[in-house]
Design an enzyme around this catalytic site. Structure first.
Site, mmCIF file in Angstrom:
data_model
loop_
_atom_site.group_PDB
_atom_site.id
_atom_site.type_symbol
_atom_site.label_atom_id
_atom_site.label_comp_id
_atom_site.label_asym_id
_atom_site.label_seq_id
_atom_site.Cartn_x
_atom_site.Cartn_y
_atom_site.Cartn_z
ATOM 1 N N HIS A 1 0.772 -0.833 -0.568
ATOM 2 C CA HIS A 1 -0.307 -0.418 0.047
ATOM 3 C C HIS A 1 0.816 1.057 0.290
ATOM 4 O O HIS A 1 2.397 1.353 0.672
ATOM 5 C CB HIS A 1 -1.350 0.219 1.554
ATOM 6 C CG HIS A 1 -1.680 -0.996 1.221
ATOM 7 N ND1 HIS A 1 -3.027 -1.104 0.923
ATOM 8 C CD2 HIS A 1 -1.471 -2.118 2.313
ATOM 9 C CE1 HIS A 1 -3.462 -2.466 1.827
ATOM 10 N NE2 HIS A 1 -2.942 -3.176 2.852
ATOM 11 N N THR B 1 0.883 5.176 1.649
ATOM 12 C CA THR B 1 0.043 5.956 2.498
ATOM 13 C C THR B 1 -0.856 7.136 1.763
ATOM 14 O O THR B 1 -1.880 7.778 2.640
ATOM 15 C CB THR B 1 0.272 6.186 3.573
ATOM 16 O OG1 THR B 1 1.172 7.314 3.697
ATOM 17 C CG2 THR B 1 0.587 4.777 4.454
ATOM 18 N N GLU C 1 2.441 -0.921 4.385
ATOM 19 C CA GLU C 1 2.106 0.560 4.060
ATOM 20 C C GLU C 1 3.423 1.691 3.538
ATOM 21 O O GLU C 1 4.537 1.367 4.748
ATOM 22 C CB GLU C 1 1.736 1.181 5.316
ATOM 23 C CG GLU C 1 -0.532 0.659 4.941
ATOM 24 C CD GLU C 1 -1.159 1.758 4.179
ATOM 25 O OE1 GLU C 1 -0.159 2.328 3.712
ATOM 26 O OE2 GLU C 1 -2.132 0.991 5.020
ATOM 27 N N HIS D 1 -2.530 -2.736 -3.205
ATOM 28 C CA HIS D 1 -3.654 -2.565 -2.908
ATOM 29 C C HIS D 1 -5.032 -2.890 -4.547
ATOM 30 O O HIS D 1 -6.236 -3.149 -3.885
ATOM 31 C CB HIS D 1 -3.925 -1.700 -2.226
ATOM 32 C CG HIS D 1 -4.702 -1.491 -1.051
ATOM 33 N ND1 HIS D 1 -5.235 -0.466 0.041
ATOM 34 C CD2 HIS D 1 -5.996 -2.349 -1.272
ATOM 35 C CE1 HIS D 1 -6.799 -0.710 0.414
ATOM 36 N NE2 HIS D 1 -7.303 -2.437 -0.472
ATOM 37 N N ASP E 1 -3.495 2.064 -4.735
ATOM 38 C CA ASP E 1 -2.131 2.600 -4.409
ATOM 39 C C ASP E 1 -1.959 0.518 -4.232
ATOM 40 O O ASP E 1 -2.754 0.118 -4.685
ATOM 41 C CB ASP E 1 -2.192 2.627 -3.013
ATOM 42 C CG ASP E 1 -3.056 1.898 -1.920
ATOM 43 O OD1 ASP E 1 -4.235 1.798 -2.377
ATOM 44 O OD2 ASP E 1 -2.746 1.298 -0.780
#
Length: 814
Positions: free
Chosen positions: A47, A49, A119, A179, A189
């Protein structure tokens, strides 16, 4: 590698107490290890952020209701206070972090139960609030640019991922995903800048072998897999997509996610041959059984479908001996007609097993090889025997009696032989208007197979963005590209439809819903494809999807191509009953463009550029030229101040600079990503002249046939209710459109116009075609906000009819 989890003594103490409590409650049972189990962790999900480190930590640790197992900070982030860049662990790997949400991959849903989430801090740069896109759910979506990932950050990510894979052996290469892979359409993402290939080289994740891509590209470059086959292959790889055969929003979202992962330089959502080749190469490497099965499906479909085109067709000659059906009227057998021009032409003999043949062209016997060799092709010039117009071929005899051979005569191709003296009056008119302020033009005239005129006048760009005249304007060239506006309807969408009809893939007498099953409600089921072509379906002339204050309300506002297409198919209401009247409408051709995409399984631009233009050697006709390597200086400019009409028109995101290489039409540019059935095509005059010769040849050019003569007749015959309408084509009729075709056009003449200042005329009776491309809208705008006009459209050149008339007069010697 340090993965700090706690950044305060208080948190550390709390966790220590929890650990002591849990240890005191542990019960010890006898262990008999079973072989029937597997690891919980199956996937590693990446991912970004989209916010800085401090905000990311606050959201993922304290208040966001979200979490991940690890957080990787970014160099140069002022909110990151530690002295060294290091990975932060937020959740123990054996625990369930809340990072995946509603998700699917390789048959499993709710991937929080089966995955580790990382992340990575990466903050995109998003445009101003007014540049937002409407999603299919009607939500606002910002248009963002994503920076490259920090190299030090990437090295941390690689080391972390390698550690995770070592501890979790069930995570294979195809189980390392983004993701957007597991939630396409909802998440974008880690974005197209994510270093997937760099991770792959470090042993993290999947990638394809270039040799495999090239192998599949050899097949898919000429015939891409169908939409249904692409959906099945994507599902085989792991994506959550339904095999519906429809290029719907969900499928486009999945394709974009796939491209962002494996083809980040072309994230357009189009199911093109290159995307298919990469997908099949991945299956070939990681799921070979699936690759073989899907490729067998591809070959079966490709074999079952009709050949995309015949080498030659009905109008130009393709003859076999012995003929399949002989008439009892002996003199009609083995005799044929073909089109040629004096001093030009070629005959091709594909001999099967004949020893000798007597072939007569226009009453003269051809000198051919004696004896003929079996299984051999012969080519002979007909230049000494052809005449302009109708020519004859007689297969007089073939020996032995049971011998076979096939004869082809290619259609004429366009040659160039300028005859400027004929056109003195045409040049005088255009040049005089250039002196008076008309911006520029290119004129091409085709007569009897020759490009007898190709001339450029004035400037391609004359004005600065401010509206001031340039000190050194850009001169017009004969190869300058023009935004041909509604001529797109004919030279992209109509030619594609004629091509599909000729192959048996489309029947214009069927309801639109036969091809677009979702096209239902409010009388849509009654509308035929031919109703759209004749502009008699009852749609309004335009819908300004690009404006919130459009005539149908804000629910019809969209600057997302996918959402606009859904509105066109299911939302736009009728303003008149079917066949009540002819109302020229862009909506009709937006729908017809979608029809081409649905039937062909290809985006409209890819279909026409690869299936229509490329076979004829045309490389300078395209949608979105600035995205395909063309420079703005090679293109004629249109409106001076964007879409503002000299500052009189205002809407969110309106362009206010000189348009040069961007399609002018607002619906096409803002709402359909530059590719639409009604507008968006850029072309030069010579390429359009070549397509006009194709039309004058009745569908064949050289040895390439794009449509049959009978289909051309079907599309150009007059509508019963208005002879100025054909199927898409506008017709001269009996003088109904003199302003377009002039007073001398035959009743057979057809063509079209374009708002930017373009006009085409094809007149079979005179074997004549006229292409006049102007940048008439590249001129000042006069008048009030309610009533205004472009200065360029007040000139005769910008109104077409006088130039067309003088061309006819030059050709006919009047």
């Amino acid at each position: 590698m340090n993965f700090p989890y706690f950044d305060t003594p208080m948190r550390a103490c709390l966790v220590l107490l929890m650990c002591m409590a849990s240890l005191s409650c542990v019960n010890h049972y006898p262990m008999e290890p079973s072989h029937n189990y597997s690891k919980r962790i199956k996937f590693l999900v990446m991912h970004y952020t989209a916010i800085d480190y401090q905000k990311s930590e606050r959201v993922l640790v304290d208040e966001g209701g979200l979490s991940a197992h690890y957080l990787v900070p970014q160099s140069g982030d002022p909110s990151y206070q530690r002295s060294e860049l290091e990975v932060v662990q937020l959740v123990a790997e054996q625990d369930r972090a809340w990072h995946a949400g509603n998700s699917f991959w390789q048959g499993r849903s709710d991937l929080n139960d089966h995955s580790i989430g990382i992340e990575v801090v990466n903050v995109p740069r998003c445009a101003a609030a007014e540049r937002t896109a409407k999603t299919a759910a009607g939500q606002e979506q910002k248009l963002c640019m994503y920076p490259d990932y920090d190299p030090q950050q990437v090295q941390l990510l690689i080391a972390l991922s390698q550690d995770i894979l070592a501890r979790n052996p069930d995570i294979g290469p195809t189980q390392v995903v983004g993701h957007s892979d597991i939630a396409p359409g909802r998440k974008s993402d880690p974005g197209p800048r994510f270093p997937w290939y760099q991770l792959y080289k470090a042993g993290v994740g999947a990638w394809y072998k270039q040799a495999d891509v090239e192998h599949y590209w050899q097949h898919f470059s000429t015939a891409a897999p169908t939409t249904a086959l692409m959906q099945q292959a994507l599902r085989d790889y792991g994506y959550g997509v339904d095999v519906s055969g429809q290029l719907d929003r969900k499928t486009v979202a999945v394709i974009k996610a796939f491209q962002a992962h494996f083809l980040p330089w072309q994230v357009h959502g189009q199911a093109d041959g290159k995307t298919a080749a990469v997908l099949f190469a991945l299956l070939h490497r990681y799921k070979p059984d699936k690759a073989q099965a899907r490729f067998r499906d591809y070959q079966a479909l490709n074999t079952a479908q009709p050949a995309p085109s015949k080498p030659l067709g009905h109008e130009q000659l393709l003859a076999s001996y012995p003929a399949k059906a002989l008439s009892s009227r002996k003199d009609v057998n083995n005799k044929y007609r073909f089109k040629a021009y004096q001093g030009r032409g070629e005959i091709i003999i594909d001999n099967v097993n004949a020893v000798a043949a007597e072939l007569v062209v226009n009453g003269q016997t051809l000198n051919i090889a004696k004896p003929l060799t079996a299984d051999t092709q012969y080519r002979y010039s007909l230049s000494k025997r052809t005449r302009t117009g109708v020519n004859s071929l007689h297969i007089k005899s073939v020996t032995p009696e049971d011998a076979q051979l096939h004869i082809r005569i290619p259609a004429p191709v366009l040659t160039q032989r300028p005859i400027p003296k004929r056109f003195e009056q045409v040049d005088a008119l255009i040049n005089a208007e250039i002196e008076q302020g008309f911006p520029g033009a290119v004129l091409a005239v085709v007569h009897q197979g020759e490009l007898v005129k190709l001339s450029a006048y004035g400037e391609a760009r004359k004005y600065h963005d401010s509206g001031e005249v340039m000190a050194t304007p850009q001169p017009m060239q004969t190869d300058t590209l023009f935004d041909i506006a509604s001529n797109t309807k004919m030279f992209a969408t109509n030619l594609a439809l004629m091509h599909l009809v000729s192959q048996g893939h489309l029947d214009v007498s069927l309801p639109v819903s036969f091809y677009l099953p979702e096209y239902r409600g409010q009388g849509r089921e009654l509308r035929l494809v031919s109703d759209l072509l004749e502009h008699s379906a009852g749609y309004p002339a335009v819908v300004d999807f690009h404006r919130r204050d459009n005539q149908l309300g804000e629910q019809f506002y969209s600057i997302s191509s996918d959402w606009t297409k859904q509105l066109i198919v299911q939302g736009v209401p009728f303003t008149a009953m079917r066949k009540q009247r002819h109302l020229y409408s862009d909506i009709d051709y937006m729908l017809l463009g979608l029809l081409v995409e649905r039937i062909s399984g290809m985006p409209l631009d890819a279909y026409v550029e690869s299936r229509l233009y490329a076979p004829l050697g045309i490389t300078s006709m395209m949608f979105n030229p600035l995205q395909k390597g063309v420079l703005a200086q090679q293109i004629a400019a249109t409106e001076i101040q964007g879409n503002t009409r000299g500052g009189r028109v205002h809407f969110e995101g309106v362009r206010d600079y000189v348009l040069q290489g961007e399609v002018h039409d607002e619906k096409a540019f803002y709402s359909l990503a530059g590719v639409a059935g009604h507008a968006g095509l850029f072309a030069d005059a010579k390429s359009l002249a070549q397509l006009c010769q194709l039309l004058l040849n009745r569908g064949t050019y050289g040895e390439k046939q794009l449509f049959t003569a009978s289909v051309l007749d079907q599309f150009t015959k007059p509508s019963r209710s208005d002879e100025s309408y054909g199927l898409g084509w506008r017709r001269a009729g009996n003088g109904a459109r003199k302003w377009h075709f002039g007073p001398y056009a035959s009743t057979q003449a057809y063509g079209h116009t374009g708002w930017t200042g373009t006009v085409t005329v094809i007149d079979p009776e005179y074997d004549l075609a006229i292409v006049l491309l102007t940048n008439a809208r590249h001129s000042p705008v006069m008048g009030t906000e309610q009533q205004y006009q472009f200065v360029g459209k007040q000139f005769e050149t910008g109104q077409y009819g006088s130039v067309v008339t003088r061309v006819y007069e030059a050709i006919l010697g009047l």
